[in-house]
Design a protein around this motif. Structure first.
Motif, PDB file in Angstrom:
ATOM      1  N   LEU A  27       0.831  -1.214   0.000  1.00 50.29           N
ATOM      2  CA  LEU A  27       0.000   0.000   0.000  1.00 50.29           C
ATOM      3  C   LEU A  27       0.859   1.255   0.000  1.00 50.29           C
ATOM      4  CD1 LEU A  27      -2.895  -0.733   2.515  1.00 50.29           C
ATOM      5  CD2 LEU A  27      -3.123  -0.087   0.119  1.00 50.29           C
ATOM      6  N   SER A  28       1.893   1.258   0.820  1.00 50.16           N
ATOM      7  CA  SER A  28       2.782   2.420   0.894  1.00 50.16           C
ATOM      8  C   SER A  28       3.428   2.702  -0.456  1.00 50.16           C
ATOM      9  CB  SER A  28       3.874   2.198   1.940  1.00 50.16           C
ATOM     10  OG  SER A  28       3.323   2.138   3.226  1.00 50.16           O
ATOM     11  N   ALA A  29       3.895   1.653  -1.104  1.00 52.82           N
ATOM     12  CA  ALA A  29       4.537   1.821  -2.412  1.00 52.82           C
ATOM     13  C   ALA A  29       3.545   2.314  -3.464  1.00 52.82           C
ATOM     14  CB  ALA A  29       5.171   0.503  -2.856  1.00 52.82           C
ATOM     15  N   ILE A  30       2.345   1.761  -3.461  1.00 54.41           N
ATOM     16  CA  ILE A  30       1.310   2.159  -4.424  1.00 54.41           C
ATOM     17  C   ILE A  30       0.959   3.631  -4.249  1.00 54.41           C
ATOM     18  CG2 ILE A  30      -1.152   1.868  -4.961  1.00 54.41           C
ATOM     19  CD1 ILE A  30      -0.652  -1.186  -4.404  1.00 54.41           C
ATOM     20  N   VAL A  48       1.030   4.980   5.644  1.00 53.18           N
ATOM     21  CA  VAL A  48       0.292   3.799   6.087  1.00 53.18           C
ATOM     22  C   VAL A  48       0.991   3.321   7.350  1.00 53.18           C
ATOM     23  CG1 VAL A  48      -0.554   1.507   5.489  1.00 53.18           C
ATOM     24  CG2 VAL A  48      -0.283   3.232   3.700  1.00 53.18           C
ATOM     25  N   ALA A  49       0.424   3.675   8.496  1.00 46.89           N
ATOM     26  CA  ALA A  49       1.077   3.392   9.768  1.00 46.89           C
ATOM     27  C   ALA A  49       1.009   1.923  10.145  1.00 46.89           C
ATOM     28  CB  ALA A  49       0.450   4.240  10.873  1.00 46.89           C
ATOM     29  N   GLU A  50      -0.142   1.309   9.889  1.00 42.71           N
ATOM     30  CA  GLU A  50      -0.333  -0.077  10.321  1.00 42.71           C
ATOM     31  C   GLU A  50      -1.435  -0.702   9.490  1.00 42.71           C
ATOM     32  OE1 GLU A  50      -1.446  -2.521  14.434  1.00 42.71           O
ATOM     33  OE2 GLU A  50      -1.716  -0.360  14.350  1.00 42.71           O
ATOM     34  N   VAL A  51      -1.364  -2.002   9.333  1.00 41.51           N
ATOM     35  CA  VAL A  51      -2.442  -2.768   8.710  1.00 41.51           C
ATOM     36  C   VAL A  51      -2.767  -3.917   9.655  1.00 41.51           C
ATOM     37  CG1 VAL A  51      -3.109  -4.251   6.773  1.00 41.51           C
ATOM     38  CG2 VAL A  51      -1.796  -2.182   6.349  1.00 41.51           C
ATOM     39  N   THR A  61      -7.569  -3.933   7.454  1.00 47.68           N
ATOM     40  CA  THR A  61      -7.848  -2.542   7.770  1.00 47.68           C
ATOM     41  C   THR A  61      -6.539  -1.793   7.814  1.00 47.68           C
ATOM     42  OG1 THR A  61      -9.767  -3.181   9.094  1.00 47.68           O
ATOM     43  CG2 THR A  61      -8.898  -0.960   9.438  1.00 47.68           C
ATOM     44  N   ALA A  62      -6.426  -0.764   6.977  1.00 46.78           N
ATOM     45  CA  ALA A  62      -5.211   0.049   6.922  1.00 46.78           C
ATOM     46  C   ALA A  62      -5.444   1.342   7.685  1.00 46.78           C
ATOM     47  CB  ALA A  62      -4.854   0.346   5.476  1.00 46.78           C
ATOM     48  N   PHE A  63      -4.540   1.663   8.578  1.00 47.12           N
ATOM     49  CA  PHE A  63      -4.603   2.904   9.341  1.00 47.12           C
ATOM     50  C   PHE A  63      -3.671   3.905   8.664  1.00 47.12           C
ATOM     51  CE2 PHE A  63      -5.947  -0.455  12.113  1.00 47.12           C
ATOM     52  CZ  PHE A  63      -7.061   0.096  12.733  1.00 47.12           C
ATOM     53  N   VAL A  64      -4.262   4.961   8.129  1.00 41.89           N
ATOM     54  CA  VAL A  64      -3.528   5.910   7.286  1.00 41.89           C
ATOM     55  C   VAL A  64      -3.594   7.318   7.861  1.00 41.89           C
ATOM     56  CG1 VAL A  64      -3.906   4.556   5.198  1.00 41.89           C
ATOM     57  CG2 VAL A  64      -5.545   6.314   5.818  1.00 41.89           C
ATOM     58  N   LEU A  65      -2.605   8.113   7.485  1.00 41.47           N
ATOM     59  CA  LEU A  65      -2.546   9.511   7.899  1.00 41.47           C
ATOM     60  C   LEU A  65      -1.835  10.309   6.818  1.00 41.47           C
ATOM     61  CD1 LEU A  65      -3.139  11.408  10.367  1.00 41.47           C
ATOM     62  CD2 LEU A  65      -0.778  11.022  11.017  1.00 41.47           C
ATOM     63  N   PRO A  66      -2.482  11.362   6.298  1.00 40.84           N
ATOM     64  CA  PRO A  66      -1.784  12.200   5.317  1.00 40.84           C
ATOM     65  C   PRO A  66      -0.673  12.987   6.007  1.00 40.84           C
ATOM     66  CG  PRO A  66      -3.980  13.062   5.759  1.00 40.84           C
ATOM     67  CD  PRO A  66      -3.846  11.791   6.523  1.00 40.84           C
ATOM     68  N   SER A 103     -10.196  -1.952   3.954  1.00 42.30           N
ATOM     69  CA  SER A 103     -10.911  -0.810   4.522  1.00 42.30           C
ATOM     70  C   SER A 103      -9.856   0.137   5.082  1.00 42.30           C
ATOM     71  CB  SER A 103     -11.904  -1.247   5.600  1.00 42.30           C
ATOM     72  OG  SER A 103     -11.236  -1.869   6.670  1.00 42.30           O
ATOM     73  N   PHE A 104     -10.223   1.396   5.180  1.00 43.70           N
ATOM     74  CA  PHE A 104      -9.270   2.418   5.614  1.00 43.70           C
ATOM     75  C   PHE A 104      -9.833   3.181   6.809  1.00 43.70           C
ATOM     76  CE2 PHE A 104      -8.564   1.602   1.158  1.00 43.70           C
ATOM     77  CZ  PHE A 104      -7.189   1.421   1.109  1.00 43.70           C
ATOM     78  N   GLU A 105      -8.966   3.430   7.780  1.00 43.75           N
ATOM     79  CA  GLU A 105      -9.314   4.178   8.985  1.00 43.75           C
ATOM     80  C   GLU A 105      -8.232   5.219   9.232  1.00 43.75           C
ATOM     81  OE1 GLU A 105     -11.977   3.771  11.028  1.00 43.75           O
ATOM     82  OE2 GLU A 105     -12.800   2.200   9.746  1.00 43.75           O
ATOM     83  N   PRO A 106      -8.609   6.351   9.813  1.00 38.52           N
ATOM     84  CA  PRO A 106      -7.568   7.330  10.165  1.00 38.52           C
ATOM     85  C   PRO A 106      -6.707   6.805  11.320  1.00 38.52           C
ATOM     86  CG  PRO A 106      -9.741   8.097  10.859  1.00 38.52           C
ATOM     87  CD  PRO A 106      -9.947   6.824  10.104  1.00 38.52           C
ATOM     88  N   ASP A 107      -5.421   7.072  11.254  1.00 40.58           N
ATOM     89  CA  ASP A 107      -4.500   6.656  12.310  1.00 40.58           C
ATOM     90  C   ASP A 107      -4.524   7.703  13.411  1.00 40.58           C
ATOM     91  OD1 ASP A 107      -2.516   5.348  13.734  1.00 40.58           O
ATOM     92  OD2 ASP A 107      -0.912   6.383  12.667  1.00 40.58           O
ATOM     93  N   LEU A 108      -4.984   7.297  14.579  1.00 43.47           N
ATOM     94  CA  LEU A 108      -5.107   8.231  15.703  1.00 43.47           C
ATOM     95  C   LEU A 108      -3.990   8.070  16.724  1.00 43.47           C
ATOM     96  CD1 LEU A 108      -8.959   7.846  16.219  1.00 43.47           C
ATOM     97  CD2 LEU A 108      -7.743   9.568  14.871  1.00 43.47           C
TER      98      LEU A 108
END
Length: 132
Positions: A27-30, A48-51, A61-66, A103-108
């Motif tokens: 995911l990070s590379a894409i 992509v902090a964690e999956v 579930t991928a935890f993402v943060l811009p 699925s994608f969730e914000p990384d808190l």
């Protein structure tokens, strides 16, 4: 003898962790290469902090943060909107029997770390720590 099933709160197995890391790297590379064609993701650097992967490896579930934490909800919506394309791109890079549903969730976690630092630096906690 029957295999025992992991409890709902049990820690993830080694295979789950390995698959999650492979998906995270993919995911990070894409996202870094800008392979997802969406104007909302065009010039946004996403971490992509964690999956986390389900025990049957069919859901991830991928935890993402811009970068900078700006417009997190918009980025998560854009990723969710494009999850079929992202799933296809991830599947092309990994070797699994089933392609996991993404699925994608914000990384808190960064917000929680800041809040913890704030609490530990508060005068009430400092006062209690200085007594010792």
């Amino acid at each position: 003898m029957a295999k025992t099933r992991a409890h709902a709160g049990a820690a993830a197995g080694q295979r789950q962790l390995r698959v999650a890391e492979v998906i995270r790297r993919s995911l990070s590379a894409i996202l870094a290469r800008g392979e997802v064609h969406d104007p909302d993701l065009a010039h946004v650097s996403v971490t992509v902090a964690e999956v986390k992967v389900s025990p049957d490896l069919r859901h991830a579930t991928a935890f993402v943060l811009p970068l900078g934490g700006v417009n997190t909800e918009g980025v998560v919506r854009a990723l969710t909107r494009n999850r079929a394309e992202i799933r296809r791109l991830v599947t092309a890079q990994i070797d699994l029997k089933y392609s996991p549903e993404l699925s994608f969730e914000p990384d808190l976690s960064f917000d929680r770390m800041d809040r913890t630092r704030e609490l530990l630096g508060s005068p009430a906690v400092r006062r209690d720590l200085d007594r010792d």
